[in-house]
Design an enzyme around this catalytic site. Structure first.
Site, PDB file in Angstrom:
ATOM      1  N   TRP A  96       0.841  -1.189   0.000  1.00 43.56           N
ATOM      2  CA  TRP A  96       0.000   0.000   0.000  1.00 43.56           C
ATOM      3  C   TRP A  96       0.884   1.250   0.000  1.00 43.56           C
ATOM      4  O   TRP A  96       1.840   1.335   0.770  1.00 43.56           O
ATOM      5  CB  TRP A  96      -0.916   0.020   1.213  1.00 43.56           C
ATOM      6  CG  TRP A  96      -1.774   1.250   1.276  1.00 43.56           C
ATOM      7  CD1 TRP A  96      -1.527   2.390   1.973  1.00 43.56           C
ATOM      8  CD2 TRP A  96      -2.986   1.461   0.560  1.00 43.56           C
ATOM      9  NE1 TRP A  96      -2.513   3.308   1.760  1.00 43.56           N
ATOM     10  CE2 TRP A  96      -3.437   2.770   0.889  1.00 43.56           C
ATOM     11  CE3 TRP A  96      -3.758   0.682  -0.313  1.00 43.56           C
ATOM     12  CZ2 TRP A  96      -4.615   3.303   0.380  1.00 43.56           C
ATOM     13  CZ3 TRP A  96      -4.924   1.213  -0.823  1.00 43.56           C
ATOM     14  CH2 TRP A  96      -5.348   2.508  -0.480  1.00 43.56           C
ATOM     15  N   ASP A 198       1.155   4.028 -20.437  1.00 39.85           N
ATOM     16  CA  ASP A 198      -0.224   4.441 -20.138  1.00 39.85           C
ATOM     17  C   ASP A 198      -0.182   5.520 -19.061  1.00 39.85           C
ATOM     18  O   ASP A 198      -0.824   5.424 -18.014  1.00 39.85           O
ATOM     19  CB  ASP A 198      -1.042   3.231 -19.670  1.00 39.85           C
ATOM     20  CG  ASP A 198      -2.540   3.522 -19.593  1.00 39.85           C
ATOM     21  OD1 ASP A 198      -2.964   4.603 -20.041  1.00 39.85           O
ATOM     22  OD2 ASP A 198      -3.285   2.662 -19.071  1.00 39.85           O
TER      23      ASP A 198
END
Length: 289
Positions: A96, A198
């Site tokens: 995380w 991307d």
């Protein structure tokens, strides 16, 4: 949430930690394709991405490989905790990363990080495996020059798909064919370099140390202007980002003219995935050239 799958993922994490933690699952926003969660126990926090194997038959293998590709080339990425397939479901577990508001210092660092990524060169354009842009297959067959790579691996497959869906007509196909003959004169000659592939505002995290963490890659060895063009497609980054990047790694003149050509690819992807709301942008760009 599939409770059996959740238990499997928790067991995998606990086996790596040599613990028996019970995780709390929290649904978070993570795009239109996958289900995404933050899971937490004690001081341990992870990001989990889940989908059905019918969407990505290899699971999140290509995404994990893309993160490793970026890390190998000096970029900061989340740590891969686990990736696999379980009873028709696919999952990816990452460390995380807390996020902060993007400061001026962050944008300066991000520009340096991207310029450094683009300094990683290769001999050919492409990659030794296919991956994905969104949920569509992205071919990476090697080519010696970028226009050929871009036409054969990027534009033609998406144009063909859009035509098969009646999203493009014969007129647009002929315009694309005309564009293909001109690309070599538009695009600057540069050596292939590592690209994210991307790079829009949803695919990086501003970490507390004011550094960018790269996520959701569609990597290959391409033309560096691809990343910069994509970054401008949905609103753009801070002006400071572009200023610093160009100071470190100057662009050839007329990039603002070329960026629309590069962005035909992600716009065609969006056309094929999400429908006709992207058609006008595609038609406007291809008719210009």
């Amino acid at each position: 949430m599939n409770l059996e799958l959740a238990k499997h993922i928790e067991n995998e994490i606990n086996n790596k930690l040599h613990r028996k933690l019970v995780f709390k699952w929290q649904t978070i926003g993570g795009g239109s394709i996958n289900s995404t969660y933050k899971i937490s126990a004690e001081s341990f926090n992870y990001f989990v991405k889940i989908n059905n194997i019918s969407v990505f038959e290899n699971g999140f293998k290509e995404e994990a490989l893309g993160l490793k590709f970026l890390k190998t080339h000096g970029a900061i990425t989340p740590k891969i905790i686990s990736e696999g397939i379980f009873k028709g479901n696919i999952y990816l577990v990452l460390s995380w990363i807390d996020s902060i508001f993007e400061t001026n210092k962050f944008w300066q660092n991000f520009a340096i990080q991207l310029a450094n990524l683009h300094q990683n060169k290769s001999e050919k354009f492409g990659l030794n495996y296919s991956n994905f842009m969104g949920q569509l297959v992205q071919k990476n067959t090697f080519f010696n020059d970028f226009p050929a790579f871009f036409i054969e691996n990027r534009l033609k497959p998406q144009v063909k798909l859009a035509f098969s869906k009646d999203l493009l007509q014969i007129k647009e196909l002929k315009q694309f064919e005309s564009l293909y003959t001109q690309l070599d004169s538009f695009i600057p000659k540069e050596k292939p370099c590592a690209v994210h592939g991307d790079l829009w505002s949803g695919n990086f995290i501003a970490a507390p140390n004011n550094k960018a963490v790269f996520i959701d890659p569609a990597v290959y060895y391409g033309h560096r202007e691809i990343d910069l063009a994509m970054s401008l497609l949905f609103g753009g980054f801070s002006e400071e980002f572009y200023k610093i990047y160009k100071e470190i790694y100057p662009l050839e003149k007329d990039f603002n003219f070329r960026k629309d050509i590069y962005n035909l690819y992600p716009l065609l992807i969006h056309l094929n995935l999400f429908g006709k709301s992207y058609l006008r942008s595609v038609k406007t760009i291809v008719s210009q050239f």
